[in-house]
Design a protein around this motif. Sequence first.
Motif, PDB file in Angstrom:
ATOM      1  N   THR A 147       0.852  -1.203   0.000  1.00 14.79           N
ATOM      2  CA  THR A 147       0.000   0.000   0.000  1.00 14.79           C
ATOM      3  C   THR A 147       0.881   1.244   0.000  1.00 14.79           C
ATOM      4  OG1 THR A 147      -0.124  -0.177   2.415  1.00 14.79           O
ATOM      5  CG2 THR A 147      -1.943  -1.112   1.155  1.00 14.79           C
ATOM      6  N   PRO A 148       1.693   1.441  -1.067  1.00 14.35           N
ATOM      7  CA  PRO A 148       2.726   2.489  -1.057  1.00 14.35           C
ATOM      8  C   PRO A 148       2.201   3.910  -0.993  1.00 14.35           C
ATOM      9  CG  PRO A 148       2.499   1.530  -3.249  1.00 14.35           C
ATOM     10  CD  PRO A 148       1.684   0.687  -2.330  1.00 14.35           C
ATOM     11  N   LYS A 149       0.986   4.165  -1.460  1.00 13.07           N
ATOM     12  CA  LYS A 149       0.479   5.538  -1.499  1.00 13.07           C
ATOM     13  C   LYS A 149      -0.030   6.028  -0.149  1.00 13.07           C
ATOM     14  CE  LYS A 149      -0.806   5.349  -6.390  1.00 13.07           C
ATOM     15  NZ  LYS A 149      -1.910   5.475  -7.366  1.00 13.07           N
ATOM     16  N   GLN A 150      -0.109   5.128   0.810  1.00 12.87           N
ATOM     17  CA  GLN A 150      -0.741   5.484   2.081  1.00 12.87           C
ATOM     18  C   GLN A 150       0.236   5.920   3.171  1.00 12.87           C
ATOM     19  OE1 GLN A 150      -3.255   2.331   3.446  1.00 12.87           O
ATOM     20  NE2 GLN A 150      -4.339   2.123   1.513  1.00 12.87           N
ATOM     21  N   PHE A 151       1.531   5.651   3.004  1.00 17.08           N
ATOM     22  CA  PHE A 151       2.416   5.819   4.149  1.00 17.08           C
ATOM     23  C   PHE A 151       3.166   7.149   4.209  1.00 17.08           C
ATOM     24  CE2 PHE A 151       5.007   3.443   1.031  1.00 17.08           C
ATOM     25  CZ  PHE A 151       6.028   4.350   0.839  1.00 17.08           C
ATOM     26  N   TYR A 152       3.055   7.988   3.157  1.00 15.63           N
ATOM     27  CA  TYR A 152       3.868   9.208   3.133  1.00 15.63           C
ATOM     28  C   TYR A 152       3.626  10.102   4.345  1.00 15.63           C
ATOM     29  CZ  TYR A 152       5.175   7.962  -1.615  1.00 15.63           C
ATOM     30  OH  TYR A 152       5.679   7.299  -2.708  1.00 15.63           O
ATOM     31  N   SER A 153       2.384  10.174   4.801  1.00 15.27           N
ATOM     32  CA  SER A 153       2.072  11.035   5.943  1.00 15.27           C
ATOM     33  C   SER A 153       2.340  10.343   7.275  1.00 15.27           C
ATOM     34  CB  SER A 153       0.599  11.468   5.879  1.00 15.27           C
ATOM     35  OG  SER A 153      -0.248  10.328   5.940  1.00 15.27           O
ATOM     36  N   SER A 154       2.919   9.142   7.235  1.00 18.16           N
ATOM     37  CA  SER A 154       3.150   8.376   8.457  1.00 18.16           C
ATOM     38  C   SER A 154       4.615   8.348   8.873  1.00 18.16           C
ATOM     39  CB  SER A 154       2.645   6.938   8.276  1.00 18.16           C
ATOM     40  OG  SER A 154       1.262   6.925   8.018  1.00 18.16           O
ATOM     41  N   ILE A 155       5.444   9.136   8.200  1.00 22.47           N
ATOM     42  CA  ILE A 155       6.863   9.229   8.562  1.00 22.47           C
ATOM     43  C   ILE A 155       7.114  10.627   9.135  1.00 22.47           C
ATOM     44  CG2 ILE A 155       9.234   9.194   7.723  1.00 22.47           C
ATOM     45  CD1 ILE A 155       8.355   7.219   5.574  1.00 22.47           C
ATOM     46  N   TYR A 156       7.604  10.669  10.359  1.00 21.59           N
ATOM     47  CA  TYR A 156       7.800  11.945  11.060  1.00 21.59           C
ATOM     48  C   TYR A 156       9.278  12.132  11.392  1.00 21.59           C
ATOM     49  CZ  TYR A 156       2.778  11.272  11.795  1.00 21.59           C
ATOM     50  OH  TYR A 156       1.436  11.040  11.614  1.00 21.59           O
ATOM     51  N   THR A 157       9.851  13.263  10.983  1.00 21.38           N
ATOM     52  CA  THR A 157      11.219  13.615  11.342  1.00 21.38           C
ATOM     53  C   THR A 157      11.180  14.827  12.270  1.00 21.38           C
ATOM     54  OG1 THR A 157      11.518  15.170   9.510  1.00 21.38           O
ATOM     55  CG2 THR A 157      11.988  12.832   9.068  1.00 21.38           C
TER      56      THR A 157
END
Length: 533
Positions: free
Chosen positions: A39-49
């Motif tokens: 589900t590659p399109k779903q995780f971009y907002s789930s990585i926090y730096t």
Amino acid sequence: MQSLRFISASFVLLLSISFTTSVPIDEAFNHCLTFHCQTPKQFYSSIYTSTNGSFTSILESTAQNLRYLLPSVPKPDFIFTPLDDSQVQAAVVCAKQLGIHMRVRSGGHDYEGLSYVSLIEKPFMILDLAKLRAVNVDIAHNTAWIQAGATIGEVYYRISEKSSVHGFPAGLCTTLGIGGHITGGAYGSMMRKYGLGADNVLDARIVDANGRVLDRAAMGEDLFWAIRGGGGGSFGVILWWKIKLVPVPQTVTVFTVTKTLEQGGNKLLHTWQKVAPKIDDDLFIRVIIQPGNGSVPGKRTVTTSYNALFLGGADRLLQVMKHGFPELGLTSKDCVETSWIKSVLYIAGYPDGTAPEVLLQGKSTSKAYFKAKSDFVREVIPEKSLNALWKIFLQDDGPLMIWNPYGGMMSRITESATPFPHRKGVLYKIQYVTGWLDGEKSMAKHMNWVRKFYSYTAPYVSKYPRETYVNYRDLDIGMNQKNNTSLSKAWSWGYRYFKGNFKRLIKVKSKVDPSDFFRHEQSIPPLLTAKRG
């Protein structure tokens, strides 16, 4: 050919990432996920730096021990909050390929912060399972599948939604993440009747060090044995537990009776040690020990609060107490008949009248700086020794002890049934805690006190080894170093947590994770790593 092109592209990408130092580590991880995630399109907002406005709030969201949020403590390079099992799987694959050290957090209650801090290596990331909290209850089969990010309070609530006569024997603190909770054993107020949470697990789904998702049949009985009490962070990432529900009565009874030293508290506690492990299996009476105001103004004393759950009505409880523990003087006025789910709230310390829906909030609002230790007691501590104990206990500003009774079912399950070995012969467990609110200002004072108190109690607790509870992590008893884990060093804590089961845990680790991908300051070492130390 299409799959070969995918593998080739992925390999080229990873090579370019590995040899290009200008690519930030979180971007490299992000790129890798695109190739490995279903589900590659779903995780971009789930990585926090650290440059993300939500980074700090996510990091602190479930962290319970403020000692590990101090500015001087290492912070992760990034936090990843997966949305489904395939994203967890991809995260393990990518962290391994990119050489990123991973810490896994389900509830954040790790006493030494090991689920969200690495004291031994950088870079590191947090895999935070907070969004994976489904609870699927099947009353017809007396089971439930629960995701690792759910809290035990959520699990209790979802069970009670479906049935008032089913429960699960696990933690007293309702904000514990179920993933890590069961990996350490998971004791609670029904342990004398039904054993630990880990004793009531039927199946599991786990991501191993090779990125495979395995259930009980696929992982084999050795690994299934190891994850039910062998401690978190050593064997893989728990995705789901399948638990066995247990019967509870429509009506249970709770009570709390408090006695100070001036009210005969010392003698009563001496009696409790002999009674509590042998009394009716339906009755769990723990003792919460704290400072209190004495009869002389300005002078502190020690209060002992007998906090109990009885699986039955008040009339039968009073008969059990009359014959088993009359010294407490329990009366019908002390007893509160209630439902099992409301007893959960009572034992967890929620105010009277709190609605069970509070359990769905999922995380604690109260946090503190603290240091804790634990002991298992196999012989009754004499009255005179208890009296001497209180003098040192009252030297601290915020001391707390909780004594939890064993016996019952805990004595009937063998030491090797799961990695949790503290079974037959244990009278009770002691948890020592010191807490404070002013950060580093008084930290040394409190840390020194709890170590002194722990040293003082050594003659009265288990020996060879001095047994310790793995879910009350204590780095004072030893820790791994980066690339330098000797078997002798690991033994210093491993034998205390697991006794003879430690040898089997090392064998399982050596088989399923020989490269030691899943590691932390007190993880189980594989044999090859241990020999290098």
